[in-house]
Design a protein around this motif. Structure first.
Motif, PDB file in Angstrom:
ATOM      1  N   LEU A  14       0.863  -1.182   0.000  1.00  0.00           N
ATOM      2  CA  LEU A  14       0.000   0.000   0.000  1.00  0.00           C
ATOM      3  C   LEU A  14       0.899   1.231   0.000  1.00  0.00           C
ATOM      4  O   LEU A  14       1.611   1.487   0.969  1.00  0.00           O
ATOM      5  CB  LEU A  14      -0.915   0.012   1.222  1.00  0.00           C
ATOM      6  N   GLU A  15       0.882   1.990  -1.108  1.00  0.00           N
ATOM      7  CA  GLU A  15       1.729   3.174  -1.210  1.00  0.00           C
ATOM      8  C   GLU A  15       0.927   4.438  -0.891  1.00  0.00           C
ATOM      9  O   GLU A  15      -0.303   4.406  -0.817  1.00  0.00           O
ATOM     10  CB  GLU A  15       2.327   3.284  -2.609  1.00  0.00           C
ATOM     11  N   GLY A  16       1.639   5.540  -0.696  1.00  0.00           N
ATOM     12  CA  GLY A  16       0.967   6.809  -0.404  1.00  0.00           C
ATOM     13  C   GLY A  16       0.324   6.841   0.968  1.00  0.00           C
ATOM     14  O   GLY A  16      -0.722   7.466   1.148  1.00  0.00           O
ATOM     15  N   CYS A  17       0.946   6.185   1.951  1.00  0.00           N
ATOM     16  CA  CYS A  17       0.409   6.186   3.314  1.00  0.00           C
ATOM     17  C   CYS A  17       0.800   7.501   3.993  1.00  0.00           C
ATOM     18  O   CYS A  17       1.942   7.670   4.422  1.00  0.00           O
ATOM     19  CB  CYS A  17       0.945   5.004   4.107  1.00  0.00           C
ATOM     20  N   HIS A  18      -0.140   8.422   4.097  1.00  0.00           N
ATOM     21  CA  HIS A  18       0.149   9.734   4.677  1.00  0.00           C
ATOM     22  C   HIS A  18      -0.216   9.813   6.153  1.00  0.00           C
ATOM     23  O   HIS A  18       0.190  10.761   6.834  1.00  0.00           O
ATOM     24  CB  HIS A  18      -0.606  10.816   3.907  1.00  0.00           C
TER      25      HIS A  18
ATOM     26  N   MET B  61       2.514  -4.744   3.852  1.00  0.00           N
ATOM     27  CA  MET B  61       3.659  -3.904   3.474  1.00  0.00           C
ATOM     28  C   MET B  61       3.165  -2.514   3.094  1.00  0.00           C
ATOM     29  O   MET B  61       2.170  -2.381   2.358  1.00  0.00           O
ATOM     30  CB  MET B  61       4.440  -4.540   2.322  1.00  0.00           C
ATOM     31  N   PHE B  62       3.881  -1.476   3.570  1.00  0.00           N
ATOM     32  CA  PHE B  62       3.402  -0.110   3.429  1.00  0.00           C
ATOM     33  C   PHE B  62       4.552   0.825   3.029  1.00  0.00           C
ATOM     34  O   PHE B  62       5.705   0.614   3.408  1.00  0.00           O
ATOM     35  CB  PHE B  62       2.790   0.373   4.742  1.00  0.00           C
ATOM     36  N   GLN B  63       4.182   1.877   2.283  1.00  0.00           N
ATOM     37  CA  GLN B  63       5.144   2.898   1.890  1.00  0.00           C
ATOM     38  C   GLN B  63       4.476   4.266   1.977  1.00  0.00           C
ATOM     39  O   GLN B  63       3.323   4.433   1.567  1.00  0.00           O
ATOM     40  CB  GLN B  63       5.660   2.678   0.464  1.00  0.00           C
ATOM     41  N   GLY B  64       5.187   5.247   2.482  1.00  0.00           N
ATOM     42  CA  GLY B  64       4.639   6.603   2.573  1.00  0.00           C
ATOM     43  C   GLY B  64       5.246   7.362   3.726  1.00  0.00           C
ATOM     44  O   GLY B  64       6.007   6.816   4.533  1.00  0.00           O
ATOM     45  N   GLU B  65       4.913   8.651   3.824  1.00  0.00           N
ATOM     46  CA  GLU B  65       5.476   9.511   4.848  1.00  0.00           C
ATOM     47  C   GLU B  65       5.110   9.055   6.250  1.00  0.00           C
ATOM     48  O   GLU B  65       5.856   9.310   7.199  1.00  0.00           O
ATOM     49  CB  GLU B  65       5.019  10.956   4.631  1.00  0.00           C
ATOM     50  N   ALA B  66       3.960   8.411   6.407  1.00  0.00           N
ATOM     51  CA  ALA B  66       3.552   7.927   7.737  1.00  0.00           C
ATOM     52  C   ALA B  66       4.378   6.741   8.185  1.00  0.00           C
ATOM     53  O   ALA B  66       4.418   6.418   9.384  1.00  0.00           O
ATOM     54  CB  ALA B  66       2.069   7.563   7.728  1.00  0.00           C
ATOM     55  N   VAL B  67       5.026   6.069   7.236  1.00  0.00           N
ATOM     56  CA  VAL B  67       5.827   4.891   7.538  1.00  0.00           C
ATOM     57  C   VAL B  67       7.306   5.223   7.608  1.00  0.00           C
ATOM     58  O   VAL B  67       8.012   4.852   8.540  1.00  0.00           O
ATOM     59  CB  VAL B  67       5.578   3.781   6.480  1.00  0.00           C
ATOM     60  N   ASP B  68       7.763   5.990   6.608  1.00  0.00           N
ATOM     61  CA  ASP B  68       9.173   6.385   6.554  1.00  0.00           C
ATOM     62  C   ASP B  68       9.277   7.638   5.701  1.00  0.00           C
ATOM     63  O   ASP B  68       8.774   7.646   4.564  1.00  0.00           O
ATOM     64  CB  ASP B  68      10.029   5.258   5.930  1.00  0.00           C
ATOM     65  N   PRO B  69       9.889   8.718   6.210  1.00  0.00           N
ATOM     66  CA  PRO B  69       9.967   9.959   5.429  1.00  0.00           C
ATOM     67  C   PRO B  69      10.897   9.802   4.237  1.00  0.00           C
ATOM     68  O   PRO B  69      11.924   9.135   4.321  1.00  0.00           O
ATOM     69  CB  PRO B  69      10.522  10.983   6.428  1.00  0.00           C
TER      70      PRO B  69
END
Length: 448
Positions: free
Chosen positions: A417-421, A436-444
């Protein structure tokens, strides 16, 4: 250490590229190296980088993490009163540091912890400063002191001797002006100096048209876009366990390209012109010999296009990998690139599979999973993203059950899931069975 040294050279290259693009830009040098050693550990450095997240997402800031743990930020159209609250978060985090206890910070003014530059007025000063900083970092020497250190030290005022007439022995009295006016030689003893901030200039708004695209093409073709790369980790989150790093993703956001090479603010981007620009950026990134080391993760990924993979730049990129395992490198295509030129994607996918690379398709609406023929796509990973509308408008119970069933069939170890803000995005992904997650809420995202 090699990648850290590369960051120094990228900072120098990026600074040189700004010579004709200083309008509205500021730079900050944050001296984490003056803190105690335990305050320079990785989680503290990550906090400092994350504090300036808004500068990266809203103002396209370029960030350089130096080998001595210092942080250099270059940002466009962000006022001092926008940046300073973020800087205060960092100061508060390190308030116990001995170097910060003696500082009385003033908004927008350099001190022993942070150095400010208005590039529009101080580009040459900043260039010389960065050159000295880079040399000091590479040679392991002391970092240049703040320009305001000497100014902050009070100077002792010598007592003026009276002017005596040698003939009469009387003290000479200077002629007086108006009774209430101070003498020119005796300024008021207490003066409060206020920094006057010029009003922010509103950038000119334009559309991305063919003429502007030609300008960008010329600039990108002659520039080293390696300095524009952003890096963000894909993290696995299972229940209440601590997030685990799975993949390090690298890409050049188009907004960073616009902010770097254009003075105008774009209000509209034609999708077809944008696609041409993506192809150009992809080939230039491949030509920049990007670092594809795993960095304590299972894999590294890089955003590409089908045309970029079929170009000669990709062959040189692969040759530069040497003996590095291709199975740990994931090359990411956008869903728009795949659907708009499917024949090129099929050829690119075959080329990657022959060499042993993994592939990923990004930007997939979760509702589209039902009609995607994954057998034809043969992608190792899929990145889904939340639709622009609110969750309540697109996800009812029936749709949720359908998506959960499809994700189970595909395998949660293949879906990101991308774009996790926000944390709400992560919670939603976990509801759908995503791990699995990607985005500013997960890692800047930070500069590569």
């Amino acid at each position: 250490m090699a990648k850290d040294i590369k960051a120094v050279h990228e900072m120098l290259d990026y600074t040189k590229q700004l010579r004709l693009h200083t309008e509205g830009r500021r730079a900050l040098h944050i001296r984490l190296s003056v803190l105690e050693k335990h305050l320079q550990e990785e989680h503290y450095r990550r906090f400092a980088a994350a504090s300036f997240r808004t500068l990266k997402t809203d103002y396209g800031a370029a960030s350089f993490s130096l080998p001595n743990n210092d942080l250099v930020l270059i940002v466009k159209d962000a006022r001092v009163d926008v940046i300073d609250p973020m800087l205060n978060q960092v100061r508060l985090k390190f308030k116990e540091a001995s170097a910060l206890r003696t500082i009385d910070p003033i908004q927008g003014v350099s001190d022993a912890f942070v150095e400010w530059f208005d590039l529009e007025a101080e580009y040459d000063v900043f260039t010389k400063y960065v050159a000295k900083l880079a040399q000091a970092v590479l040679e392991g020497k002391k970092i240049p002191a703040s320009r305001n250190v000497s100014a902050s030290k009070p100077k002792t005022k010598s007592k003026a001797k009276p002017d005596v007439n040698p003939d009469t022995g009387l003290i000479k009295i200077a002629p007086q002006g108006d009774a209430g006016a101070p003498l020119p030689s005796e300024p008021p003893q207490k003066m409060k100096v206020s920094k006057i901030e010029s009003p922010a200039r509103k950038p000119q708004s334009k559309k991305l048209d063919p003429e502007m695209l030609l300008t960008l093409t010329k600039a990108i073709t002659s520039a080293d876009v390696g300095g524009l790369l952003r890096r963000q980790c894909v993290m696995a989150i299972l229940g209440i366990q601590a997030p685990q790093m799975v993949m390090v993703h690298r890409w050049v956001p188009q907004q960073v390209v616009f902010d770097t090479f254009l003075k105008s603010k774009l209000t509209e981007v034609d999708p077809w012109l944008s696609g041409f620009l993506e192809d150009l950026i992809a080939t230039r990134v491949l030509a920049s010999d990007p670092n594809m080391e795993n960095e304590n993760s299972l894999a590294s990924s890089l955003k590409v296009t089908a045309a970029g993979v079929l170009a000669r730049e990709f062959d040189k990129f692969e040759e530069g990998l040497g003996n590095q395992s291709r199975g740990n490198i994931v090359l990411e295509f956008s869903s728009l690139d795949v659907t708009s030129n499917f024949a090129a994607y099929l050829a690119a996918r075959e080329k990657l599979q022959t060499s042993g690379f993994k592939s990923c398709i990004a930007g997939v609406d979760p509702r589209a999973l039902a009609w995607l023929n994954l057998g034809n796509l043969q992608s190792d990973f899929l990145k889904v993203m939340n639709p622009a509308s609110t969750v309540e408008t697109w996800l009812d119970r029936k749709e949720e059950d359908r998506i959960i069933s499809i994700i189970e069939k595909i395998g949660s170890n293949r879906i990101i899931l991308e774009g996790c803000h926000s944390s709400e995005d992560i919670i939603l992904g976990q509801r759908l069975g995503i791990t699995m997650f990607q985005g500013e809420a997960v890692d800047p995202s930070i500069s590569n």
